[in-house]
Design a protein around this motif. Structure first.
Motif, short mmCIF file in Angstrom:
data_model
loop_
_atom_site.label_atom_id
_atom_site.label_comp_id
_atom_site.label_asym_id
_atom_site.label_seq_id
_atom_site.Cartn_x
_atom_site.Cartn_y
_atom_site.Cartn_z
N THR A 56 0.85 -1.19 0.00
CA THR A 56 0.00 0.00 0.00
C THR A 56 0.88 1.24 0.00
O THR A 56 1.86 1.32 0.75
CB THR A 56 -0.92 0.06 1.23
N SER A 64 -2.22 12.40 -10.29
CA SER A 64 -2.36 11.42 -11.36
C SER A 64 -2.77 12.09 -12.67
O SER A 64 -2.22 11.79 -13.74
CB SER A 64 -3.42 10.37 -10.97
N ILE A 116 0.99 -6.87 -5.82
CA ILE A 116 -0.16 -5.98 -6.01
C ILE A 116 0.18 -4.67 -5.32
O ILE A 116 0.59 -4.67 -4.16
CB ILE A 116 -1.44 -6.58 -5.42
N GLY A 145 -1.38 -1.08 -4.23
CA GLY A 145 -2.58 -0.28 -4.08
C GLY A 145 -2.32 0.96 -3.25
O GLY A 145 -1.18 1.29 -2.93
N VAL A 180 -1.39 5.14 -6.18
CA VAL A 180 -1.44 4.27 -7.36
C VAL A 180 -2.83 4.24 -7.99
O VAL A 180 -2.97 3.97 -9.18
CB VAL A 180 -0.99 2.84 -6.99
N ALA A 181 -3.87 4.51 -7.19
CA ALA A 181 -5.25 4.39 -7.68
C ALA A 181 -5.48 5.27 -8.91
O ALA A 181 -5.19 6.47 -8.90
CB ALA A 181 -6.22 4.78 -6.57
N ASN A 182 -5.99 4.66 -9.97
CA ASN A 182 -6.28 5.37 -11.22
C ASN A 182 -5.07 6.16 -11.72
O ASN A 182 -5.20 7.26 -12.26
CB ASN A 182 -7.48 6.32 -11.03
N PRO A 191 -2.25 4.89 -13.94
CA PRO A 191 -1.55 3.86 -14.72
C PRO A 191 -0.14 4.24 -15.14
O PRO A 191 0.73 3.38 -15.26
CB PRO A 191 -2.46 3.66 -15.94
N LEU A 205 2.13 3.56 -12.14
CA LEU A 205 2.30 2.13 -11.95
C LEU A 205 3.21 1.54 -13.03
O LEU A 205 4.06 0.68 -12.75
CB LEU A 205 0.94 1.42 -11.96
N HIS A 225 0.75 -5.69 -10.50
CA HIS A 225 -0.57 -5.21 -10.90
C HIS A 225 -1.16 -4.26 -9.87
O HIS A 225 -0.74 -4.24 -8.71
CB HIS A 225 -1.55 -6.38 -11.06
N ALA A 226 -2.18 -3.53 -10.29
CA ALA A 226 -3.03 -2.79 -9.38
C ALA A 226 -4.04 -3.77 -8.77
O ALA A 226 -4.22 -4.88 -9.27
CB ALA A 226 -3.77 -1.68 -10.14
#
Length: 404
Positions: free
Chosen positions: A213, A301, A339, A341, A345-347, A349, A352, A374-375
């Motif tokens: 996280t 982002s 993974i 998160g 990282v949310a939305n 790309p 990431l 991955h997300a």
């Protein structure tokens, strides 16, 4: 005291296995349940009768027969009961009523109002009481499941240490059970997200995973040979408090140069403010009409996707710190999947992708060939699904090694 050879324990385990089989395979006949789990028909019949009586399963139609009487099928009833799932973050507390398939039925989000220590615990208990009392029938609640950041001893139900909220050795499980007379559970948030991805997400076939996280804090959950690795007292996975610079900043945990002080959202946000205050230009400032303090991870982002120079520079700085630390984890644990998160990282790309590239470029070739990064796969409700998973892991006797 460890229970071995205990008849009641065996009955409880068999019942949980039978319930989980019905949940995953239903509608299914009693005879097929017995064959699938190598249990006696008598054991299955008795357990199914109890589960029907409790409303957890119900009879639903007639199956095919190869000769003789056609079997009656049984199916799981996820809405017959509910659980209360809670996530404690540094700035807010989320409470949800969830069904037995970890689906959110009702949810509230409350600010922590700056509370810490005993005050935030008392506030939490009052919030739960109000929320539970507003349920249509609180007698149908099978338990309360709480996740939080920091070091958690899940077996004892104790928050060992949460620096931000100034919590130390808080016996939260006992406090909940005394107040509400409901079986209660407690776990670290990142471990809970890993459980959620393993049991409800796309990664049920994987046996070695790391969940990282990156948000208000930085943490890691470790799945090693199909089991959550917790360490001696629940402290495994304090990834954010691994030191990357002995001449760096002092962390609130007391250590110097912790990863969290370089790659958490507060750390990134601080660098954004510093850069803008020193005269650097950025589209991020325009997006908030000049109000620098309103810049969020989502705006960061957006700026990255628009090729904003400052956003790109800060992303690359952050990736350099975080990827080097992730490479260390890969070399220590050799996971199949990582993974990543959290709010950063949310939305996001582009971020990431930069992180994935940097990690794979620096991991030993023998360990990078099949490594996936991955997300999360569970979307916006991952937090609540994670909290629910801690309780459902026990209720359904999920086997992290077993795949039907």
């Amino acid at each position: 005291m460890k229970r071995t050879g205990d008849l009641k324990l065996i009955q409880e385990l068999n019942r949980s296995i039978i319930l989980d089989t019905i949940r995953l395979q239903g509608p299914i006949s009693r005879s097929d349940i017995a064959k699938l789990n190598k249990l006696s028909p008598t054991t299955v019949t008795s357990a199914v009768s109890e589960l029907i009586q409790e409303g957890l399963v119900y009879e639903d139609g007639i199956g095919h027969s190869s000769g003789g009487r056609k079997p009656i099928l049984v199916r799981f009833s996820p809405d017959s009961k509910f659980l209360i799932a809670i996530s404690i973050r540094n700035s807010f507390i989320t409470i949800a009523e969830m069904n037995l398939e970890a689906k959110v039925k009702r949810k509230e989000i409350h600010s922590t109002n700056g509370y810490s220590g005993d005050d935030v615990i008392n506030y939490l208990l009052d919030l739960i009481e109000t929320f539970l009392n507003s349920s249509i029938n609180k007698d149908l609640c099978i338990g309360i499941s709480v996740i939080t950041q920091g070091i958690v001893n899940s077996s004892k139900g104790v928050i060992r240490y949460n620096a931000e909220l100034k919590l130390k050795n808080v016996p939260l499980k006992d406090l909940l059970e005394q107040r509400f007379n409901k079986k209660s559970y407690l776990d670290n948030d990142t471990n809970a997200y890993l459980l959620a991805e393993k049991n409800f997400g796309l990664y049920n076939l994987n046996q070695n995973m790391i969940y990282i996280t990156q948000g208000d804090g930085v943490g890691a959950g470790l799945l090693v040979n199909g089991s959550i690795y917790r360490g001696h007292s629940g402290g495994a996975g304090e990834f954010g408090h691994t030191s990357i610079d002995r001449g760096g900043f002092r962390c609130e945990c007391g250590n110097i140069g912790c990863l969290e002080t370089y790659v958490s959202w507060p750390a990134i946000f601080s660098r954004i403010l510093s850069s803008l205050s020193s005269g650097k230009s950025s589209g991020m400032l325009e997006k908030v009409n000049g109000k620098m303090t309103e810049i969020t991870p989502a705006i960061f982002s957006e700026a990255l996707q628009e090729h904003d120079e400052l956003a790109i520079k800060l992303a690359e700085e952050t990736v350099s710190y975080l990827s080097a630390s992730i490479v260390n984890l890969v070399h220590l644990f050799n996971p199949e999947v990582i993974i990543i998160g959290g709010e950063v990282v949310a939305n996001n790309p582009i971020y990431l992708a930069k992180l994935r590239t940097s990690v794979l470029e620096n991991v030993m070739e023998a360990l990078s060939e099949d490594l996936e990064i991955h997300a999360p796969s569970l979307g916006d409700e991952l937090e609540m699904i994670g909290a629910a998973s801690v309780l459902l892991q026990d209720k359904f006797h999920f086997s992290l090694n077993q795949v039907y």
